[in-house]
Design a protein around this motif. Structure first.
Motif, PDB file in Angstrom:
ATOM      1  N   ILE A 277      -6.775  11.135  -0.203  1.00 46.46           N
ATOM      2  CA  ILE A 277      -7.548   9.923   0.001  1.00 46.46           C
ATOM      3  C   ILE A 277      -8.039   9.802   1.441  1.00 46.46           C
ATOM      4  CG2 ILE A 277      -5.589   8.423   0.531  1.00 46.46           C
ATOM      5  CD1 ILE A 277      -8.842   7.559  -1.433  1.00 46.46           C
ATOM      6  N   PHE A 278      -7.368  10.444   2.392  1.00 42.49           N
ATOM      7  CA  PHE A 278      -7.820  10.356   3.778  1.00 42.49           C
ATOM      8  C   PHE A 278      -9.208  10.974   3.958  1.00 42.49           C
ATOM      9  CE2 PHE A 278      -3.853   9.568   6.640  1.00 42.49           C
ATOM     10  CZ  PHE A 278      -3.611   8.392   5.955  1.00 42.49           C
ATOM     11  N   ASP A 279      -9.607  11.880   3.076  1.00 39.40           N
ATOM     12  CA  ASP A 279     -10.967  12.418   3.121  1.00 39.40           C
ATOM     13  C   ASP A 279     -11.977  11.291   2.921  1.00 39.40           C
ATOM     14  OD1 ASP A 279     -13.487  13.515   1.778  1.00 39.40           O
ATOM     15  OD2 ASP A 279     -12.517  15.405   2.316  1.00 39.40           O
ATOM     16  N   ALA A 280     -11.685  10.397   1.984  1.00 39.35           N
ATOM     17  CA  ALA A 280     -12.611   9.321   1.635  1.00 39.35           C
ATOM     18  C   ALA A 280     -12.533   8.126   2.573  1.00 39.35           C
ATOM     19  CB  ALA A 280     -12.353   8.864   0.197  1.00 39.35           C
ATOM     20  N   ILE A 281     -11.365   7.903   3.189  1.00 36.08           N
ATOM     21  CA  ILE A 281     -11.168   6.709   4.022  1.00 36.08           C
ATOM     22  C   ILE A 281     -10.888   7.091   5.472  1.00 36.08           C
ATOM     23  CG2 ILE A 281     -10.309   5.434   2.017  1.00 36.08           C
ATOM     24  CD1 ILE A 281      -7.484   5.562   3.358  1.00 36.08           C
ATOM     25  N   ALA A 282     -11.397   8.234   5.897  1.00 37.64           N
ATOM     26  CA  ALA A 282     -11.017   8.805   7.187  1.00 37.64           C
ATOM     27  C   ALA A 282     -11.125   7.835   8.364  1.00 37.64           C
ATOM     28  CB  ALA A 282     -11.823  10.076   7.446  1.00 37.64           C
ATOM     29  N   PRO A 283     -12.237   7.120   8.562  1.00 36.68           N
ATOM     30  CA  PRO A 283     -12.316   6.236   9.737  1.00 36.68           C
ATOM     31  C   PRO A 283     -11.263   5.132   9.717  1.00 36.68           C
ATOM     32  CG  PRO A 283     -14.494   6.605   8.795  1.00 36.68           C
ATOM     33  CD  PRO A 283     -13.494   7.130   7.809  1.00 36.68           C
ATOM     34  N   VAL A 284     -11.022   4.553   8.538  1.00 37.97           N
ATOM     35  CA  VAL A 284     -10.023   3.490   8.436  1.00 37.97           C
ATOM     36  C   VAL A 284      -8.619   4.057   8.619  1.00 37.97           C
ATOM     37  CG1 VAL A 284      -9.019   1.739   6.929  1.00 37.97           C
ATOM     38  CG2 VAL A 284     -11.489   2.064   6.981  1.00 37.97           C
ATOM     39  N   ALA A 285      -8.352   5.226   8.041  1.00 40.47           N
ATOM     40  CA  ALA A 285      -7.033   5.842   8.196  1.00 40.47           C
ATOM     41  C   ALA A 285      -6.732   6.094   9.660  1.00 40.47           C
ATOM     42  CB  ALA A 285      -6.973   7.147   7.404  1.00 40.47           C
ATOM     43  N   ALA A 286      -7.693   6.640  10.387  1.00 37.14           N
ATOM     44  CA  ALA A 286      -7.483   6.907  11.810  1.00 37.14           C
ATOM     45  C   ALA A 286      -7.303   5.606  12.591  1.00 37.14           C
ATOM     46  CB  ALA A 286      -8.656   7.705  12.369  1.00 37.14           C
ATOM     47  N   ALA A 287      -8.120   4.604  12.288  1.00 38.72           N
ATOM     48  CA  ALA A 287      -8.008   3.317  12.984  1.00 38.72           C
ATOM     49  C   ALA A 287      -6.665   2.655  12.716  1.00 38.72           C
ATOM     50  CB  ALA A 287      -9.150   2.394  12.563  1.00 38.72           C
ATOM     51  N   ALA A 288      -6.178   2.747  11.472  1.00 38.43           N
ATOM     52  CA  ALA A 288      -4.891   2.134  11.129  1.00 38.43           C
ATOM     53  C   ALA A 288      -3.748   2.804  11.873  1.00 38.43           C
ATOM     54  CB  ALA A 288      -4.677   2.222   9.619  1.00 38.43           C
ATOM     55  N   ILE A 289      -3.761   4.122  11.940  1.00 34.49           N
ATOM     56  CA  ILE A 289      -2.675   4.821  12.639  1.00 34.49           C
ATOM     57  C   ILE A 289      -2.762   4.577  14.139  1.00 34.49           C
ATOM     58  CG2 ILE A 289      -1.652   7.085  13.093  1.00 34.49           C
ATOM     59  CD1 ILE A 289      -2.469   7.860  10.220  1.00 34.49           C
ATOM     60  N   HIS A 290      -3.960   4.454  14.665  1.00 38.81           N
ATOM     61  CA  HIS A 290      -4.099   4.050  16.072  1.00 38.81           C
ATOM     62  C   HIS A 290      -3.454   2.678  16.297  1.00 38.81           C
ATOM     63  CE1 HIS A 290      -6.390   7.222  17.910  1.00 38.81           C
ATOM     64  NE2 HIS A 290      -7.338   7.164  17.002  1.00 38.81           N
ATOM     65  N   ALA A 291      -3.677   1.745  15.368  1.00 41.42           N
ATOM     66  CA  ALA A 291      -3.082   0.415  15.496  1.00 41.42           C
ATOM     67  C   ALA A 291      -1.558   0.519  15.506  1.00 41.42           C
ATOM     68  CB  ALA A 291      -3.556  -0.487  14.358  1.00 41.42           C
ATOM     69  N   LEU A 292      -1.020   1.365  14.649  1.00 43.84           N
ATOM     70  CA  LEU A 292       0.425   1.556  14.608  1.00 43.84           C
ATOM     71  C   LEU A 292       0.922   2.161  15.921  1.00 43.84           C
ATOM     72  CD1 LEU A 292       2.817   1.181  12.651  1.00 43.84           C
ATOM     73  CD2 LEU A 292       2.463   3.551  11.915  1.00 43.84           C
ATOM     74  N   ASP A 293       0.164   3.103  16.470  1.00 46.51           N
ATOM     75  CA  ASP A 293       0.512   3.686  17.769  1.00 46.51           C
ATOM     76  C   ASP A 293       0.615   2.613  18.853  1.00 46.51           C
ATOM     77  OD1 ASP A 293       0.562   6.262  16.756  1.00 46.51           O
ATOM     78  OD2 ASP A 293      -1.438   6.798  17.467  1.00 46.51           O
ATOM     79  N   ASN A 294      -0.222   1.580  18.728  1.00 45.47           N
ATOM     80  CA  ASN A 294      -0.251   0.506  19.723  1.00 45.47           C
ATOM     81  C   ASN A 294       0.700  -0.633  19.405  1.00 45.47           C
ATOM     82  OD1 ASN A 294      -2.240   1.810  21.267  1.00 45.47           O
ATOM     83  ND2 ASN A 294      -3.879   0.970  19.992  1.00 45.47           N
ATOM     84  N   GLY A 295       1.561  -0.421  18.393  1.00 45.85           N
ATOM     85  CA  GLY A 295       2.530  -1.447  18.045  1.00 45.85           C
ATOM     86  C   GLY A 295       1.942  -2.620  17.279  1.00 45.85           C
ATOM     87  N   ASP A 296       0.736  -2.446  16.756  1.00 44.34           N
ATOM     88  CA  ASP A 296       0.046  -3.525  16.043  1.00 44.34           C
ATOM     89  C   ASP A 296       0.253  -3.354  14.546  1.00 44.34           C
ATOM     90  OD1 ASP A 296      -1.622  -5.488  15.086  1.00 44.34           O
ATOM     91  OD2 ASP A 296      -3.481  -4.621  15.915  1.00 44.34           O
ATOM     92  N   ARG A 297       1.411  -3.774  14.069  1.00 47.62           N
ATOM     93  CA  ARG A 297       1.709  -3.618  12.644  1.00 47.62           C
ATOM     94  C   ARG A 297       0.757  -4.448  11.787  1.00 47.62           C
ATOM     95  NH1 ARG A 297       7.532  -4.053   9.448  1.00 47.62           N
ATOM     96  NH2 ARG A 297       6.636  -4.324   7.367  1.00 47.62           N
TER      97      ARG A 297
END
Length: 387
Positions: A277-297
């Motif tokens: 599914i990351f193929d289809a939602i790639a920009p959102v998947a990357a943005a979500a994991i970036h948010a997690l990296d920043n402690g933004d659950r």
């Protein structure tokens, strides 16, 4: 262009759909930190090749490589020549070799992370196949990938599922291959909802018994196992196995229904990702994991939440037809100029299914160019007689 489009519903009737007006989500251009996130990547067929789709359609290598660069630009890793690339369902080993070789070169040119699927698809599954032949086929593919500097994803084997008579046959095959590889591999457990030929993998149709066999193989070869990707669409089974993995062995979720909670994890640990599914939602998947990296659950959950209905729709039964939705998303978003697939797989989903996919993608902020997406949705509907 109008922001309203006529779309068919489940009852087959047309109804006006007004686009949400959501701004397409873009990921920050910085590396991901807290999770390894592989996107299994699709291939783009060449619609102008003379070869017939059912007899081995040609691949558009330029467009296929361009999509991998798109994934790397978002900070995602590429899982190459997997089932999302129609491996064994349109993409044979001969073309998979070419795909792997090209992708490894492109990854090296940009420092992109990549791992490649090694299977046994030189062999046609059947009673004539021996365990020794399975080992030889796996060894050939692993050697090809490693000789070009790639990491191996040891894919589940249809030939082994057909040839194995007991769990010990799985332990023998995997033990032999894991002793031979040069660097740790990612194991791959694909449920039969993705490929019916893999029913009873690890020597049992009971998932707990099968898991015990898989864990024995990992424990016996832990220095050669980077991690394991499981795609059972059962979050509880994944968490149970994750907690039993030897220290240092990663869990890569392949659960396209429950990935947000599995990647987030709990007090005992979390899963990395290796997802179609990351193929289809790639920009959102990357943005979500970036948010997690920043402690933004909260940001992580808010980004992923609307993608789950889309993913569940794309991966609805028959689950193996999910590749059609993946490629349709790439077409809507302008990553390829046609909606054709290897083996004619663009016909595996109905226009009603594709219309609902369009709605859900819009609501998740995943239509990168809404006007283009509307234009292309209308083109596809026209083929179904919807003017």
């Amino acid at each position: 262009m109008s922001s309203v489009i006529q779309l068919p519903g489940a009852d087959g009737r047309l109804a006006a759909y007004r686009l949400s007006g959501k701004t397409p989500i873009a990921a920050p251009a910085v590396p991901l930190q807290g999770r390894i996130a592989f996107s299994a990547a699709h291939v783009v067929c060449d619609p102008l090749a003379a070869s017939e789709p059912l007899l081995g359609a040609a691949v558009d290598w330029q467009a296929t490589m361009a999509y991998r660069h798109h994934l790397w630009s978002l900070g995602l890793a590429v899982a190459e020549a997997m089932d999302t690339a129609q491996r064994g369902m349109g993409l044979d080993w001969l073309r998979a070799k070419e795909l792997i070789g090209l992708s490894l070169q492109e990854a090296a040119s940009v420092g992109g992370k990549i791992a490649c699927g090694a299977g046994t698809d030189q062999l046609a599954p059947g009673p004539q196949v021996t365990i020794e032949q399975v080992v030889s086929a796996y060894a050939e593919q692993c050697e090809y990938i490693e000789s070009r500097g790639g990491q191996v994803i040891l894919m589940a084997s249809r030939a082994l599922a057909a040839a194995a008579k007991s769990p010990e046959d799985y332990e023998r095959v995997y033990g032999t291959i894991l002793r031979q590889v040069e660097r740790p591999v990612i194991l791959h457990w694909l449920g039969d909802m993705f490929d019916p030929a893999l029913a009873g993998y690890w020597g049992s149709s009971d998932l707990d018994a099968a898991m015990a066999v898989c864990l024995r193989i990992i424990e016996a070869n832990r220095d050669k196992v980077d991690g394991i990707k499981i795609s059972l669409l059962d979050a509880d089974k994944e968490v149970h196995m994750r907690r039993r993995l030897p220290e240092g062995v990663r869990m890569y979720t392949g659960d396209d229904f429950n990935y947000p909670e599995l990647i987030l994890g709990d007090e005992h640990g979390y899963s990395h990702a290796l997802l179609g599914i990351f193929d289809a939602i790639a920009p959102v998947a990357a943005a979500a994991i970036h948010a997690l990296d920043n402690g933004d659950r909260a940001g992580y959950e808010a980004l992923f939440a609307p993608t789950v209905p889309l993913s569940r729709h794309i991966f609805q039964r028959p689950t193996y037809a999910y590749k059609t939705g993946i490629v349709f998303m790439a077409y809507l978003n302008g990553h390829q100029n046609h909606f054709r697939m290897l083996g004619g797989a663009e016909g595996a989903r109905s226009v009603v299914h594709l219309a609902e996919l369009f709605r859900l993608a819009d609501q998740a902020g995943l239509l990168a160019k809404p006007e283009l997406a509307v234009h292309r949705m209308k083109r596809v509907q026209a083929l179904a007689g919807i003017e």
